[in-house]
Design a protein around this motif. Structure first.
Motif, PDB file in Angstrom:
ATOM      1  N   ASN A  98     -16.353  22.360  96.635  1.00 14.09           N
ATOM      2  CA  ASN A  98     -17.318  22.591  97.704  1.00 14.09           C
ATOM      3  C   ASN A  98     -18.719  22.234  97.223  1.00 14.09           C
ATOM      4  O   ASN A  98     -19.084  22.516  96.084  1.00 14.09           O
ATOM      5  N   PRO A  99     -19.531  21.642  98.097  1.00 15.42           N
ATOM      6  CA  PRO A  99     -20.884  21.264  97.685  1.00 15.42           C
ATOM      7  C   PRO A  99     -21.847  22.451  97.617  1.00 15.42           C
ATOM      8  O   PRO A  99     -22.949  22.319  97.117  1.00 15.42           O
ATOM      9  N   THR A 100     -21.443  23.603  98.098  1.00 17.51           N
ATOM     10  CA  THR A 100     -22.316  24.771  98.139  1.00 17.51           C
ATOM     11  C   THR A 100     -21.568  26.007  97.659  1.00 17.51           C
ATOM     12  O   THR A 100     -20.344  25.998  97.580  1.00 17.51           O
ATOM     13  N   LEU A 101     -22.309  27.047  97.364  1.00 13.16           N
ATOM     14  CA  LEU A 101     -21.703  28.317  96.979  1.00 13.16           C
ATOM     15  C   LEU A 101     -21.933  29.393  98.032  1.00 13.16           C
ATOM     16  O   LEU A 101     -21.728  30.571  97.773  1.00 13.16           O
ATOM     17  N   GLU A 102     -22.365  28.993  99.218  1.00  9.21           N
ATOM     18  CA  GLU A 102     -22.542  29.932 100.317  1.00  9.21           C
ATOM     19  C   GLU A 102     -21.180  30.263 100.918  1.00  9.21           C
ATOM     20  O   GLU A 102     -20.374  29.364 101.191  1.00  9.21           O
ATOM     21  N   THR A 103     -20.918  31.548 101.142  1.00  9.30           N
ATOM     22  CA  THR A 103     -19.588  31.966 101.593  1.00  9.30           C
ATOM     23  C   THR A 103     -19.253  31.424 102.979  1.00  9.30           C
ATOM     24  O   THR A 103     -18.109  31.036 103.233  1.00  9.30           O
ATOM     25  N   ALA A 104     -20.222  31.379 103.865  1.00  6.11           N
ATOM     26  CA  ALA A 104     -19.947  30.887 105.223  1.00  6.11           C
ATOM     27  C   ALA A 104     -19.571  29.402 105.201  1.00  6.11           C
ATOM     28  O   ALA A 104     -18.655  28.977 105.916  1.00  6.11           O
ATOM     29  N   GLU A 105     -20.243  28.622 104.377  1.00  2.00           N
ATOM     30  CA  GLU A 105     -19.940  27.190 104.287  1.00  2.00           C
ATOM     31  C   GLU A 105     -18.565  26.952 103.660  1.00  2.00           C
ATOM     32  O   GLU A 105     -17.831  26.064 104.088  1.00  2.00           O
ATOM     33  N   ILE A 106     -18.216  27.748 102.659  1.00  2.00           N
ATOM     34  CA  ILE A 106     -16.906  27.598 102.018  1.00  2.00           C
ATOM     35  C   ILE A 106     -15.799  27.951 102.996  1.00  2.00           C
ATOM     36  O   ILE A 106     -14.788  27.248 103.087  1.00  2.00           O
ATOM     37  N   GLU A 107     -15.980  29.024 103.757  1.00  2.00           N
ATOM     38  CA  GLU A 107     -14.972  29.390 104.760  1.00  2.00           C
ATOM     39  C   GLU A 107     -14.860  28.324 105.830  1.00  2.00           C
ATOM     40  O   GLU A 107     -13.752  28.009 106.289  1.00  2.00           O
ATOM     41  N   LYS A 108     -15.984  27.757 106.241  1.00  2.65           N
ATOM     42  CA  LYS A 108     -15.958  26.708 107.269  1.00  2.65           C
ATOM     43  C   LYS A 108     -15.270  25.460 106.743  1.00  2.65           C
ATOM     44  O   LYS A 108     -14.481  24.825 107.471  1.00  2.65           O
ATOM     45  N   ASN A 109     -15.488  25.092 105.488  1.00  3.54           N
ATOM     46  CA  ASN A 109     -14.844  23.926 104.893  1.00  3.54           C
ATOM     47  C   ASN A 109     -13.348  24.124 104.728  1.00  3.54           C
ATOM     48  O   ASN A 109     -12.573  23.182 104.834  1.00  3.54           O
ATOM     49  N   ASN A 110     -12.925  25.353 104.421  1.00 11.31           N
ATOM     50  CA  ASN A 110     -11.505  25.622 104.218  1.00 11.31           C
ATOM     51  C   ASN A 110     -10.731  25.725 105.526  1.00 11.31           C
ATOM     52  O   ASN A 110      -9.517  25.552 105.545  1.00 11.31           O
ATOM     53  N   GLN A 111     -11.388  26.016 106.638  1.00 10.02           N
ATOM     54  CA  GLN A 111     -10.708  26.103 107.930  1.00 10.02           C
ATOM     55  C   GLN A 111     -10.415  24.716 108.499  1.00 10.02           C
ATOM     56  O   GLN A 111      -9.506  24.555 109.286  1.00 10.02           O
ATOM     57  N   GLN A 112     -11.177  23.727 108.094  1.00 11.86           N
ATOM     58  CA  GLN A 112     -10.985  22.378 108.645  1.00 11.86           C
ATOM     59  C   GLN A 112      -9.836  21.671 108.008  1.00 11.86           C
ATOM     60  O   GLN A 112      -9.268  21.865 107.071  1.00 11.86           O
TER      61      GLN A 112
END
Length: 112
Positions: A98-112
């Motif tokens: 993941n390019p970021t360590l923000e939890t919301a971005e990681i969850e959004k990337n994993n749902q796609q």
């Protein structure tokens, strides 16, 4: 007054874990909370008038300090350090994908 500072440290770490979105900041907040809990335990265990049980000629009516709380605190420090290292390794593995360590971005990337 010292109890208030320790309680504030515990609350600061707790709210940091809950409110921060960066995973590294969550780990640091957990470490702050752990430090506050250990400081509170040390504050409760510290009493004046106790002697160490290692004496050449012990006096008769002396209250000795219990070495068990010291062993428990040392164990808690070592376990806290190892858990923190393990969580940082997990964050490093997440950072590879993941390019970021923000939890919301990681969850959004994993749902796609």
């Amino acid at each position: 007054m010292l109890e208030g500072f320790i309680f504030a440290t515990i609350l600061l770490g707790f709210f940091g874990m809950v409110l921060k979105k960066n995973l590294v900041m969550k780990i640091v907040s957990m470490d702050v909370m752990s430090t506050g809990v250990i400081a509170y335990y040390v504050l409760i265990a510290a009493r004046s008038g106790l002697f160490t049980p290692i004496l050449q000629s012990p006096p008769r009516d002396v209250t000795y300090a219990d070495p068990v709380p010291q062993a428990v605190i040392l164990t808690a420090i070592v376990i806290g350090f190892s858990i923190q290292a393990l969580m940082l390794v997990g964050v490093m593995k997440l950072a590879r994908d993941n390019p970021t360590l923000e939890t919301a971005e990681i969850e959004k990337n994993n749902q796609q």
